[in-house]
Design a protein around this motif. Structure first.
Motif, short mmCIF file in Angstrom:
data_model
loop_
_atom_site.label_atom_id
_atom_site.label_comp_id
_atom_site.label_asym_id
_atom_site.label_seq_id
_atom_site.Cartn_x
_atom_site.Cartn_y
_atom_site.Cartn_z
N UNK A 185 -0.09 29.53 7.82
CA UNK A 185 1.33 29.23 7.58
C UNK A 185 1.68 27.78 7.94
N UNK A 186 0.67 27.00 8.27
CA UNK A 186 0.91 25.60 8.62
C UNK A 186 1.27 24.81 7.37
N UNK A 187 2.32 24.04 7.46
CA UNK A 187 2.81 23.29 6.30
C UNK A 187 3.54 22.03 6.76
N UNK A 188 3.78 21.13 5.82
CA UNK A 188 4.50 19.91 6.14
C UNK A 188 5.95 20.22 6.54
N UNK A 189 6.42 19.51 7.55
CA UNK A 189 7.81 19.68 7.97
C UNK A 189 8.67 18.70 7.17
N UNK A 190 8.99 19.10 5.95
CA UNK A 190 9.69 18.22 5.02
C UNK A 190 11.09 17.87 5.52
N UNK A 191 11.79 18.85 6.06
CA UNK A 191 13.16 18.60 6.53
C UNK A 191 13.16 17.54 7.65
N UNK A 192 12.21 17.65 8.57
CA UNK A 192 12.12 16.67 9.66
C UNK A 192 11.82 15.28 9.11
N UNK A 193 10.90 15.19 8.14
CA UNK A 193 10.54 13.89 7.58
C UNK A 193 11.72 13.26 6.85
N UNK A 194 12.45 14.07 6.09
CA UNK A 194 13.63 13.54 5.38
C UNK A 194 14.67 13.02 6.36
N UNK A 249 0.82 -1.21 0.00
CA UNK A 249 0.00 0.00 0.00
C UNK A 249 0.85 1.26 0.00
N UNK A 250 1.84 1.32 -0.90
CA UNK A 250 2.66 2.51 -1.05
C UNK A 250 2.23 3.27 -2.29
N UNK A 251 2.67 4.55 -2.39
CA UNK A 251 2.41 5.36 -3.58
C UNK A 251 3.71 5.39 -4.37
N UNK A 252 3.81 4.64 -5.47
CA UNK A 252 5.10 4.43 -6.14
C UNK A 252 5.83 5.70 -6.56
N UNK A 253 5.08 6.74 -6.97
CA UNK A 253 5.73 7.94 -7.49
C UNK A 253 6.14 8.92 -6.40
N UNK A 254 5.69 8.70 -5.17
CA UNK A 254 6.09 9.57 -4.06
C UNK A 254 7.46 9.15 -3.53
N UNK A 255 8.24 10.12 -3.00
CA UNK A 255 9.55 9.76 -2.46
C UNK A 255 9.45 8.86 -1.25
N UNK A 256 10.58 8.25 -0.92
CA UNK A 256 10.62 7.31 0.20
C UNK A 256 10.16 7.99 1.48
N UNK A 257 10.63 9.21 1.75
CA UNK A 257 10.30 9.87 3.01
C UNK A 257 8.81 10.17 3.10
N UNK A 258 8.17 10.47 1.97
CA UNK A 258 6.73 10.77 2.00
C UNK A 258 5.93 9.49 2.29
N UNK A 259 6.34 8.39 1.70
CA UNK A 259 5.69 7.12 2.00
C UNK A 259 5.94 6.67 3.44
N UNK A 260 7.10 6.99 3.98
CA UNK A 260 7.43 6.62 5.36
C UNK A 260 6.44 7.26 6.33
N UNK A 261 6.03 8.50 6.05
CA UNK A 261 5.12 9.22 6.94
C UNK A 261 3.69 9.30 6.42
N UNK A 262 3.37 8.53 5.38
CA UNK A 262 2.07 8.64 4.73
C UNK A 262 0.93 8.45 5.73
N UNK A 263 0.08 9.49 5.85
CA UNK A 263 -1.04 9.45 6.78
C UNK A 263 -0.70 9.95 8.17
N UNK A 264 0.59 10.19 8.45
CA UNK A 264 1.01 10.68 9.79
C UNK A 264 2.05 11.79 9.64
N UNK A 265 1.83 12.68 8.69
CA UNK A 265 2.81 13.70 8.37
C UNK A 265 2.92 14.76 9.47
N UNK A 266 4.12 15.06 9.97
CA UNK A 266 4.30 16.16 10.93
C UNK A 266 4.24 17.51 10.21
#
Length: 287
Positions: free
Chosen positions: A127-136, A103-120
């Protein structure tokens, strides 16, 4: 087994089972999908469930993961009688299931799939946005902690091998606090080398203190890493063993249906060729 692993095993046994199924049954109308199946899952151990297609493995997964409720018997989590309402309830109780299709999204990067559904996130209001640096950074660190050294966590997860995707799913479950990890045929579609990689990370999850349920039809893979073995056949238990009381040959024989194979081998034996008297087609002497 190292001294540390031995102590961890003793501690797990003293705490009892994380998950226990005691004579659990599941019915779909008049169909008996599972009948009187028992299973124990301990911290720091791998419990293997073996069986062919139609043996009841999928139904067992659905009960442990909260997708379906059992109809008879007792399901305990940390010694408490439980009926899980849904998969989210199972996750909240520390049970994570990694299905074969992942149940992964093939075209999304590894880090996005790692947090899929539980994104910080960071920031507030508009101004609320995804914390991409933390997820990476978290993805890279957690994968390394499990011994998984990916080239780049920004690459699409679809570019990884099947074994690498399984390993990412295992690391994700460990990071999000799973106490019990259920793996649905993780090596079914993999070659020998990739299967070995996945089994190594399954063992790493065990050594991290998780209780692992490994669903498989391959007794060789099960015996490499397993501590307990439950064999299913047509929805019922055909065997239950610990590693100390069964050999790989015996496990394989039971998995293959030893007595049935023996009967089949007798049926398939080539019948002896009829004797030809005198060499003629009718048995008459030839001149």
């Amino acid at each position: 087994m190292t001294a540390a692993q031995a102590r961890a095993t003793e501690d797990a046994e003293s705490r009892g089972a994380l998950v226990e199924l005691d004579h659990v049954s599941k019915f779909y109308g008049n169909i008996k999908a599972l009948t009187d199946v028992s299973l124990e899952v301990h911290a720091g151990e791998i419990s293997c469930v073996l069986g062919d297609n139609g043996a009841g493995k999928s139904t067992l997964i659905k009960i442990i993961s909260g997708l379906h409720q059992h109809d008879a018997g007792t399901f305990r989590i940390d010694g408490e009688d439980t009926v899980l309402a849904n998969p989210r309830d199972a996750l909240d109780r520390g049970i994570a299931t990694v299905y074969q299709d992942l149940a992964v999204v093939p075209l999304m990067p590894v880090w996005r799939n790692f947090f899929l559904g539980s994104e910080p996130t960071k920031g507030t209001g508009p101004f609320k946005r995804l914390d991409v640096a933390l997820m990476r950074e978290t993805t890279r660190r957690e994968l390394l902690r499990m011994g998984i050294d990916l080239r780049d966590v920004d690459q699409p997860i679809g570019t990884l091998s099947g074994g690498e995707r399984q390993c990412v799913a295992i690391a994700r479950a460990v990071y999000f606090g799973a106490k019990v990890l259920v793996l649905d045929e993780p090596t079914a579609a993999l070659g020998v080398k990739q299967s070995g990689v996945v089994l190594k990370y399954v063992a790493a999850a065990r050594d991290a203190g998780l209780g692992v349920v490994l669903i498989t039809h391959n007794p060789h893979h099960a015996y490499l890493v397993g501590d307990r073995f439950v064999l299913l056949k047509r929805g019922a238990m055909s065997g239950s063993h610990t590693k100390d009381d069964v050999t790989l040959d015996e496990l394989t024989r039971q998995m293959a249906g030893g007595s049935e194979l023996e009967e089949l081998s007798h049926e398939l034996e080539r019948a002896p060729a009829p004797d030809r008297l005198g060499g003629g087609p009718t048995g008459a002497d030839t001149p």
